[in-house]
Design a protein around this motif. Structure first.
Motif, mmCIF file in Angstrom:
data_model
loop_
_atom_site.group_PDB
_atom_site.id
_atom_site.type_symbol
_atom_site.label_atom_id
_atom_site.label_comp_id
_atom_site.label_asym_id
_atom_site.label_seq_id
_atom_site.Cartn_x
_atom_site.Cartn_y
_atom_site.Cartn_z
ATOM 1 N N THR A 3 0.849 -1.194 0.000
ATOM 2 C CA THR A 3 0.000 0.000 0.000
ATOM 3 C C THR A 3 0.882 1.241 0.000
ATOM 4 O O THR A 3 2.108 1.148 0.039
ATOM 5 C CB THR A 3 -0.954 -0.013 1.210
ATOM 6 N N THR A 4 0.228 2.393 -0.067
ATOM 7 C CA THR A 4 0.962 3.653 0.058
ATOM 8 C C THR A 4 0.425 4.403 1.281
ATOM 9 O O THR A 4 -0.653 4.090 1.795
ATOM 10 C CB THR A 4 0.743 4.567 -1.167
ATOM 11 N N TYR A 5 1.176 5.420 1.680
ATOM 12 C CA TYR A 5 0.758 6.278 2.791
ATOM 13 C C TYR A 5 -0.616 6.888 2.467
ATOM 14 O O TYR A 5 -1.518 6.901 3.294
ATOM 15 C CB TYR A 5 1.814 7.353 2.979
ATOM 16 N N ARG A 6 -0.745 7.337 1.207
ATOM 17 C CA ARG A 6 -2.011 7.946 0.769
ATOM 18 C C ARG A 6 -3.170 6.964 0.949
ATOM 19 O O ARG A 6 -4.217 7.295 1.493
ATOM 20 C CB ARG A 6 -1.896 8.348 -0.696
ATOM 21 N N GLU A 7 -2.949 5.727 0.478
ATOM 22 C CA GLU A 7 -4.014 4.718 0.582
ATOM 23 C C GLU A 7 -4.288 4.355 2.043
ATOM 24 O O GLU A 7 -5.436 4.062 2.405
ATOM 25 C CB GLU A 7 -3.627 3.459 -0.209
ATOM 26 N N ALA A 8 -3.253 4.393 2.843
ATOM 27 C CA ALA A 8 -3.439 4.075 4.268
ATOM 28 C C ALA A 8 -4.326 5.117 4.938
ATOM 29 O O ALA A 8 -5.221 4.784 5.721
ATOM 30 C CB ALA A 8 -2.083 3.986 4.966
ATOM 31 N N VAL A 9 -4.090 6.398 4.598
ATOM 32 C CA VAL A 9 -4.942 7.458 5.173
ATOM 33 C C VAL A 9 -6.375 7.298 4.660
ATOM 34 O O VAL A 9 -7.346 7.400 5.424
ATOM 35 C CB VAL A 9 -4.401 8.867 4.817
ATOM 36 N N TYR A 176 3.108 10.894 0.986
ATOM 37 C CA TYR A 176 1.894 10.325 0.386
ATOM 38 C C TYR A 176 2.192 9.182 -0.593
ATOM 39 O O TYR A 176 1.446 8.224 -0.689
ATOM 40 C CB TYR A 176 1.064 11.402 -0.313
ATOM 41 N N ASN A 177 3.309 9.292 -1.329
ATOM 42 C CA ASN A 177 3.632 8.261 -2.312
ATOM 43 C C ASN A 177 4.452 7.105 -1.742
ATOM 44 O O ASN A 177 4.759 6.166 -2.461
ATOM 45 C CB ASN A 177 4.409 8.872 -3.487
ATOM 46 N N MET A 178 4.809 7.212 -0.475
ATOM 47 C CA MET A 178 5.646 6.172 0.119
ATOM 48 C C MET A 178 4.921 4.821 0.096
ATOM 49 O O MET A 178 3.771 4.706 0.513
ATOM 50 C CB MET A 178 5.985 6.555 1.560
ATOM 51 N N GLU A 179 5.641 3.815 -0.407
ATOM 52 C CA GLU A 179 5.048 2.477 -0.492
ATOM 53 C C GLU A 179 5.600 1.568 0.587
ATOM 54 O O GLU A 179 6.712 1.756 1.073
ATOM 55 C CB GLU A 179 5.375 1.856 -1.857
ATOM 56 N N GLY A 180 4.822 0.575 0.932
ATOM 57 C CA GLY A 180 5.294 -0.396 1.915
ATOM 58 C C GLY A 180 4.253 -1.449 2.176
ATOM 59 O O GLY A 180 3.204 -1.488 1.523
ATOM 60 N N GLU A 181 4.531 -2.267 3.149
ATOM 61 C CA GLU A 181 3.633 -3.358 3.509
ATOM 62 C C GLU A 181 2.822 -2.977 4.738
ATOM 63 O O GLU A 181 3.334 -2.372 5.675
ATOM 64 C CB GLU A 181 4.459 -4.620 3.817
ATOM 65 N N LEU A 182 1.576 -3.333 4.696
ATOM 66 C CA LEU A 182 0.707 -3.102 5.843
ATOM 67 C C LEU A 182 -0.141 -4.361 6.009
ATOM 68 O O LEU A 182 -0.658 -4.893 5.019
ATOM 69 C CB LEU A 182 -0.198 -1.889 5.558
ATOM 70 N N PRO A 183 -0.286 -4.867 7.238
ATOM 71 C CA PRO A 183 -1.119 -6.058 7.403
ATOM 72 C C PRO A 183 -2.563 -5.793 6.963
ATOM 73 O O PRO A 183 -3.065 -4.678 7.129
ATOM 74 C CB PRO A 183 -1.064 -6.330 8.914
ATOM 75 N N GLU A 184 -3.225 -6.808 6.406
ATOM 76 C CA GLU A 184 -4.636 -6.685 6.003
ATOM 77 C C GLU A 184 -5.488 -6.152 7.150
ATOM 78 O O GLU A 184 -6.383 -5.348 6.958
ATOM 79 C CB GLU A 184 -5.189 -8.060 5.599
ATOM 80 N N GLN A 185 -5.175 -6.631 8.354
ATOM 81 C CA GLN A 185 -6.003 -6.302 9.508
ATOM 82 C C GLN A 185 -5.502 -5.055 10.249
ATOM 83 O O GLN A 185 -5.880 -4.844 11.397
ATOM 84 C CB GLN A 185 -6.037 -7.493 10.480
ATOM 85 N N ALA A 186 -4.648 -4.260 9.602
ATOM 86 C CA ALA A 186 -4.111 -3.073 10.268
ATOM 87 C C ALA A 186 -5.259 -2.229 10.805
ATOM 88 O O ALA A 186 -6.269 -2.039 10.126
ATOM 89 C CB ALA A 186 -3.270 -2.259 9.298
ATOM 90 N N GLY A 187 -5.102 -1.753 12.012
ATOM 91 C CA GLY A 187 -6.186 -0.975 12.619
ATOM 92 C C GLY A 187 -5.639 0.161 13.447
ATOM 93 O O GLY A 187 -4.491 0.579 13.246
ATOM 94 N N PRO A 188 -6.455 0.658 14.373
ATOM 95 C CA PRO A 188 -6.071 1.813 15.170
ATOM 96 C C PRO A 188 -4.773 1.605 15.952
ATOM 97 O O PRO A 188 -4.483 0.501 16.402
ATOM 98 C CB PRO A 188 -7.234 1.966 16.143
ATOM 99 N N VAL A 189 -4.020 2.661 16.063
ATOM 100 C CA VAL A 189 -2.841 2.669 16.928
ATOM 101 C C VAL A 189 -2.951 3.897 17.822
ATOM 102 O O VAL A 189 -3.657 4.854 17.494
ATOM 103 C CB VAL A 189 -1.515 2.739 16.131
ATOM 104 N N SER A 190 -2.264 3.861 18.918
ATOM 105 C CA SER A 190 -2.321 4.961 19.881
ATOM 106 C C SER A 190 -1.769 6.252 19.256
ATOM 107 O O SER A 190 -0.852 6.215 18.438
ATOM 108 C CB SER A 190 -1.517 4.596 21.117
#
Lengths: 330, 332
Positions: A3-9, A176-190
């Motif tokens: 995913t990307t930072y943009r997609e994560a947001v 925003y364009n930074m790419e990386g791996e994020l778990p499917e179940q990624a959720g809220p963090v403090s």
């Protein structure tokens, strides 16, 4: 999941909209245009124009409307296109959002989230390149967070929405364009607390946002020279995680603080002061700072690069501390 | 300016309640001025005296579920809205029994119970807030109206324009209540506004707007009822320009160099309390004994509020930093 930072947001906004019907997104060009940085692209089709609400160019008006909507029982996410435009909304952010709870003796809290892009590095000149996170971190009543990683981009928004008081999220434009791996179940963090992004023993590189990645790169260079650098991602600028800051400094005995904002009166000055107040006798050298050069960010690539903290500047500052010389750069 | 003929008197009990409300604001504030010279009340004190018909008449037309956003000259709105005189006075004293725990003082009265959202001391700063409260009601499908008070001075601010545009663009249930008392602090309307017909300016946003005799509480209530009904029915924002006048200086520090005594004397001839009382006397529903009884009742309420404030307590200094963020139990 790639995913990307943009997609994560975007995913964070989607999740929040699904989880809580009081949540809505409001700002300039968030709907039909898809967001100035394409963060909200596709959300209008999914949630409709009531909840993905395009606003006129009226930063004070719609930020204040976000505050009022929060008072009225909603959970607004106000997007201010960039920190540069947020000055037009300073009255609402400072005099109302940050102040109402205290001034009303606890009668009215403001559960508002403001997102804004920050930082330079895209050759868009002075009025689109500022990093004024430190300004906002000056204000009691606000929480200031700077998600740097994909996990934080994905997870901080929901926690910010759950906070009963105003939270401002700063998203660096170059992330925003930074790419990386994020778990499917990624959720809220403090939204509280700093995080060590790289362990080290010789020097602490203390920073946030884009600075985290510059510091990690600098740590690689330093490692080749046999210097073990620890990278502390502050994550939250108000409140600052004093415990984590002092802990890393007590471990390495040297600190370099990296901030795109200016040195004078900036957040780097605050961090430096807290280190000297809290860990003076643990220091082997005065804290060093790598900050934005004190000019309005210029347009040409070579001048802009010179105006902003770069990896070699961080490396040089760290070397300076280790050789016992003066640490300050820029 | 000629206004339409004043509406007929309402039933006696309602007329009495309007008179009582205005009288309470008047006597309460006269007491505040006294307490200010005794230094019981400190900071800035902006008196509403002369403008009582505006808050009284307009708030009488609101429902409990509606919201009110006001300015730093808001004692009248708070009292008319039903914020107890006791907690308002305690707030003036800075006591923790005050409606904002004493943290706001005269300019920052707040009360969740009556949906009274302050007491904003930044001119026009409350307008975007009112738009947002109306936006929340709109999105929640509730027919709450938000009444937003501001002075003529606010109409020179950018936030006024932004708020009017947003409210009209989104057809939000806001009632903009402009209290045109002819002066922004000491700057006369014509010195500050290129177009002094304020209702006319409001209509340029595509919302109904009209001027109202702000010294006639019956005219104020009548106009507000008409506007509120339309706003509540989905008619979008409305704008009322209440033409009124402040009898006292802007604040306790104002030597009033910018207006003449004659002008003040002229406006005092249309004292809103006297106007209503005279109408009631003419109609035979008020006599000297009735007025005396009302005065006594109001005096007792004011005295009671002062006693409450005097007997109140100071918030412990240990609580200074409380409410910078919500107490944990407030968090949902």
């Amino acid at each position: 999941m790639k995913t990307t930072y943009r997609e994560a947001v975007r995913e964070a906004i989607r999740e929040a909209m699904h989880r809580d019907e009081r949540v809505f997104l409001m700002g300039e060009d968030v709907g039909r245009y898809g967001g100035c940085y394409a963060v909200s692209k596709g959300l209008l089709e999914e949630f409709g124009p009531e909840r993905i609400r395009d606003t006129p160019l009226a930063e004070s008006g719609f930020t204040g409307a976000g505050i009022g909507a929060a008072l009225g029982g909603m959970r607004p996410i106000v997007e201010i296109m960039t920190v540069n435009f947020s000055f037009l909304a300073l009255d609402q952010i400072v005099n109302n959002a940050a102040t109402l709870l205290h001034m009303s003796g606890g009668a009215f809290n403001v559960p508002l989230v403001i997102r804004m892009a920050t930082g330079g590095g895209r050759q868009v000149a002075a009025q689109h390149s500022r990093s004024l996170e430190g300004w906002y971190a000056h204000i009691p009543g606000l929480r200031i967070v700077a998600p740097a990683t994909l996990d934080d981009a994905r997870g901080m928004l929901w926690s910010a929405l759950e906070d009963p008081d105003p939270v401002i999220l700063f998203e660096h434009v170059l992330l925003y364009n930074m790419e990386g791996e994020l778990p499917e179940q990624a959720g809220p963090v403090s939204i509280e607390g700093a995080a060590v992004r790289r362990e080290g023993t010789d020097v602490s590189l203390i920073t946030f946002g884009i600075g985290v990645f510059k510091a990690l790169e600098a740590a690689e260079v330093l490692a080749e020279e046999g210097v073990s650098a620890e990278v502390l991602d502050l994550r939250s600028l108000r409140p600052l995680d004093d415990r984590a800051i002092l802990e890393t400094v007590r471990k390495t005995h040297r600190a370099v603080i990296i901030d795109e904002g200016w040195r004078s009166g900036g957040i780097s000055a605050e961090i430096s002061a807290r280190i000297t107040e809290g860990a003076f006798y643990d220091l082997d050298a005065p804290p060093a700072r790598v900050c934005g050069v004190e000019v309005p960010t210029p347009y040409p690539e070579h001048l802009e690069r010179a105006a902003l903290p770069q990896v070699p500047d961080i490396v040089e500052a760290a070397r300076g501390l280790l050789s016992g010389g003066e640490g300050d750069v820029a | 300016m000629t206004f339409p003929p004043s509406p007929p008197l309402p039933d006696p009990s309602h007329a009495h309640s309007l008179l009582r409300s205005m009288l309470l604001v008047r006597r309460f504030e006269e007491k505040c001025a006294e307490l200010y010279t005794e230094q019981k009340i400190r900071g800035f004190l902006h008196l509403y005296i002369g403008e009582e018909a505006v808050a009284t008449g307009s708030i009488a037309a609101l429902e409990r579920r509606d919201s009110v956003v006001a300015t730093y000259r808001e004692h009248g709105q708070a009292l008319a809205r039903g914020v107890p005189a006791t907690t308002v006075m305690a707030e003036m004293f800075g006591k923790q029994e005050g409606c904002a725990r004493g943290r706001g003082g005269s300019m920052h009265l707040f009360d969740a119970e009556t949906r009274f959202y302050g007491g904003n001391a930044i001119v026009a700063g409350g307008l975007p807030l009112a738009v947002g409260l109306a936006l929340a009601a709109h999105m929640q499908g509730e027919d709450r109206v938000t009444a937003c008070y501001f002075g003529d001075g606010a109409m020179a601010e950018g936030e006024f324009h932004e708020s009017m545009n947003l409210a009209a663009l989104w057809n939000l249930p806001v009632l903009f209540c402009c209290e045109n008392n002819l002066y922004a602090m000491g700057t006369a309307l014509e010195v500050a506004q290129a177009e002094t017909d304020l209702a006319l300016r409001a209509t340029s946003y595509g919302m109904p707007a009209w001027p109202v005799d702000g010294m006639d509480v019956l005219a104020v209530e009548h106009a507000t009822r008409r506007a509120v009904q339309s706003v509540r029915a989905g008619g979008g924002p409305h704008f009322l320009e209440f033409r009124t006048y402040r009898f006292r200086p802007h604040s306790m520090f104002d030597p009033e160099l910018y207006r003449s005594r004659d002008e003040v004397a002229e406006w005092k001839k249309r004292d809103p309390i006297v106007l209503l009382a005279n109408r009631m006397r003419e109609a035979g529903i008020l006599d000297d004994a009735g007025m005396d009884a009302l005065e006594a009742e109001v005096a007792e309420e004011v005295d009671n509020s002062v006693r409450f404030a005097e007997e109140g307590s100071w918030e412990p200094v240990e609580e200074l930093t409380r409410f910078v963020h919500s107490d944990p139990e407030v968090a949902e």
